[in-house]
Structure formats: C-alpha cells, structure tokens
Scaffold this motif. Structure first.
Motif, PDB file in Angstrom:
ATOM      1  N   LEU A  95      37.824  86.941  20.176  1.00 10.08           N
ATOM      2  CA  LEU A  95      38.011  86.848  21.120  1.00 10.08           C
ATOM      3  C   LEU A  95      39.797  86.801  21.031  1.00 10.08           C
ATOM      4  CD1 LEU A  95      35.494  87.011  24.206  1.00 10.08           C
ATOM      5  CD2 LEU A  95      36.682  89.488  22.926  1.00 10.08           C
ATOM      6  N   TYR A  96      39.900  85.085  21.106  1.00 11.79           N
ATOM      7  CA  TYR A  96      40.805  84.548  20.735  1.00 11.79           C
ATOM      8  C   TYR A  96      41.887  84.877  19.467  1.00 11.79           C
ATOM      9  CZ  TYR A  96      44.296  81.213  20.617  1.00 11.79           C
ATOM     10  OH  TYR A  96      45.847  80.309  19.869  1.00 11.79           O
ATOM     11  N   GLY A  97      41.266  84.795  18.320  1.00 19.90           N
ATOM     12  CA  GLY A  97      41.706  85.577  17.601  1.00 19.90           C
ATOM     13  C   GLY A  97      42.183  86.656  17.074  1.00 19.90           C
ATOM     14  N   ALA A  98      41.513  87.697  17.184  1.00 23.98           N
ATOM     15  CA  ALA A  98      42.142  88.594  17.730  1.00 23.98           C
ATOM     16  C   ALA A  98      42.676  89.333  18.872  1.00 23.98           C
ATOM     17  CB  ALA A  98      40.078  89.795  17.586  1.00 23.98           C
ATOM     18  N   GLN A  99      43.495  88.740  19.819  1.00 22.75           N
ATOM     19  CA  GLN A  99      44.434  88.711  20.562  1.00 22.75           C
ATOM     20  C   GLN A  99      45.569  88.186  20.146  1.00 22.75           C
ATOM     21  OE1 GLN A  99      46.037  86.848  23.437  1.00 22.75           O
ATOM     22  NE2 GLN A  99      45.041  85.143  22.244  1.00 22.75           N
ATOM     23  N   LEU A 100      45.336  87.318  19.323  1.00 21.09           N
ATOM     24  CA  LEU A 100      46.445  86.607  18.481  1.00 21.09           C
ATOM     25  C   LEU A 100      47.164  87.215  18.142  1.00 21.09           C
ATOM     26  CD1 LEU A 100      48.020  83.886  19.086  1.00 21.09           C
ATOM     27  CD2 LEU A 100      46.506  82.971  17.700  1.00 21.09           C
TER      28      LEU A 100
END
Length: 163
Positions: A83-88
């Motif tokens: 999730l973090y990578g996708a939002q980044l």
C-alpha cells in the motif's frame, strides 16, 4: 550495526521520486501554473518544497519503522508496504501529470486514488506501529489540502483539463 543504512535508505527513498517529479516538471511550473485560476487559500509556491521535505522525511522514516517491526520484506509486509509503495508511486506521478502533461483530469484521478491508498496505508500501519501511523498524519492533512486545491483548480480552469 548496519541498521542505520536501512534507516537512511527508507527515509531518503520518498525524496528520490519527489525530486525527480520536481526536476522533470520544474520548467512548466512558473509560467503555466501562474496563469491558472487558484483559490485565495492556495499556499505560496515557496511553501511546497519545505512541506514536502518534512512530509517525505516523516513518511520515509515511518516506512522504516514498519519494515523493521515486520522483520523485513516477508509475507506479512506485502499489504502494508505494498500500500505504501502504491501510494508513493501515485504521489510521484502527480507533478508530471499536473505540471508536465498539464492534464488536470489525470491529476485529479491520481490524487483521489492517492488519498484512498494513503488512508489504507495509515490503517494497515496502525496495527503494526502506532508511531509510524502517527507520522503519516501530517502527510494526510497536506494531501487533504492538495486534493481540495486540485479539485478547485480542476473546476476553475475548464480550458486546462487535458492540455
């Protein structure tokens, strides 16, 4: 002894894409952006690099805390760090869409998806490391303002929705 390398790496990572997005679209910012109709509450252009430096640093360090608490990139890390990578990635995509492509439609879609993924990141991190989740709160606050600003610019500049 090598943990500081991971700490620095995770903390610096968000800045890389942020810097690249700025670098690729910096020439478009002054002339095109200044001509757009913006609300009275739009922050000064000088505020954005200061805000993003603080937000990216907090977000990056928070990602390190989550990664460390999960023992690295194992199966338990797939959802919270995914999730973090996708939002980044969506965060990094916004400046090229908005400033580079001058595509307000795509920038709006991007920031709305970014909001959902950032909220999902916060919720998934809260169960793992409360400090990491709290470190995302200023980011979510700034995203709320950025989303409202993108919506207003999108509404007030119909001739620029997909230049």
């Amino acid at each position: 002894g090598r943990m500081w390398v991971y700490t620095v790496g995770f903390t610096v990572l968000p800045h890389v894409g942020g810097f690249l997005g700025w670098f690729l679209s910096r020439k478009e910012m002054p002339e095109w952006y200044e001509k757009l109709k913006k609300p009275s509450w739009c922050p000064s252009r000088r505020m954005f690099p200061v805000a993003w430096t603080m937000l990216y640093t907090g977000m990056g360090y928070a990602s390190y805390l989550v990664w460390n608490d999960l023992g690295g990139c194992g199966s338990k890390a797939i959802v919270p760090l995914g999730l973090y990578g996708a939002q980044l990635v969506l965060n990094w995509a916004w400046p090229p869409l908005f400033f580079g492509a001058r595509n307000l439609n795509m920038a709006l879609i991007d920031v709305l998806c970014l909001d959902a993924l950032a909220m999902g990141t916060l919720c998934s991190w809260y169960r793992i490391n409360r400090l990491a989740a709290l470190l995302l709160l200023p980011y979510l606050g700034w995203l709320a303002m950025a989303t409202c600003l993108t919506i207003r610019i999108w509404k007030d500049n119909p001739e620029h929705k997909s230049d």
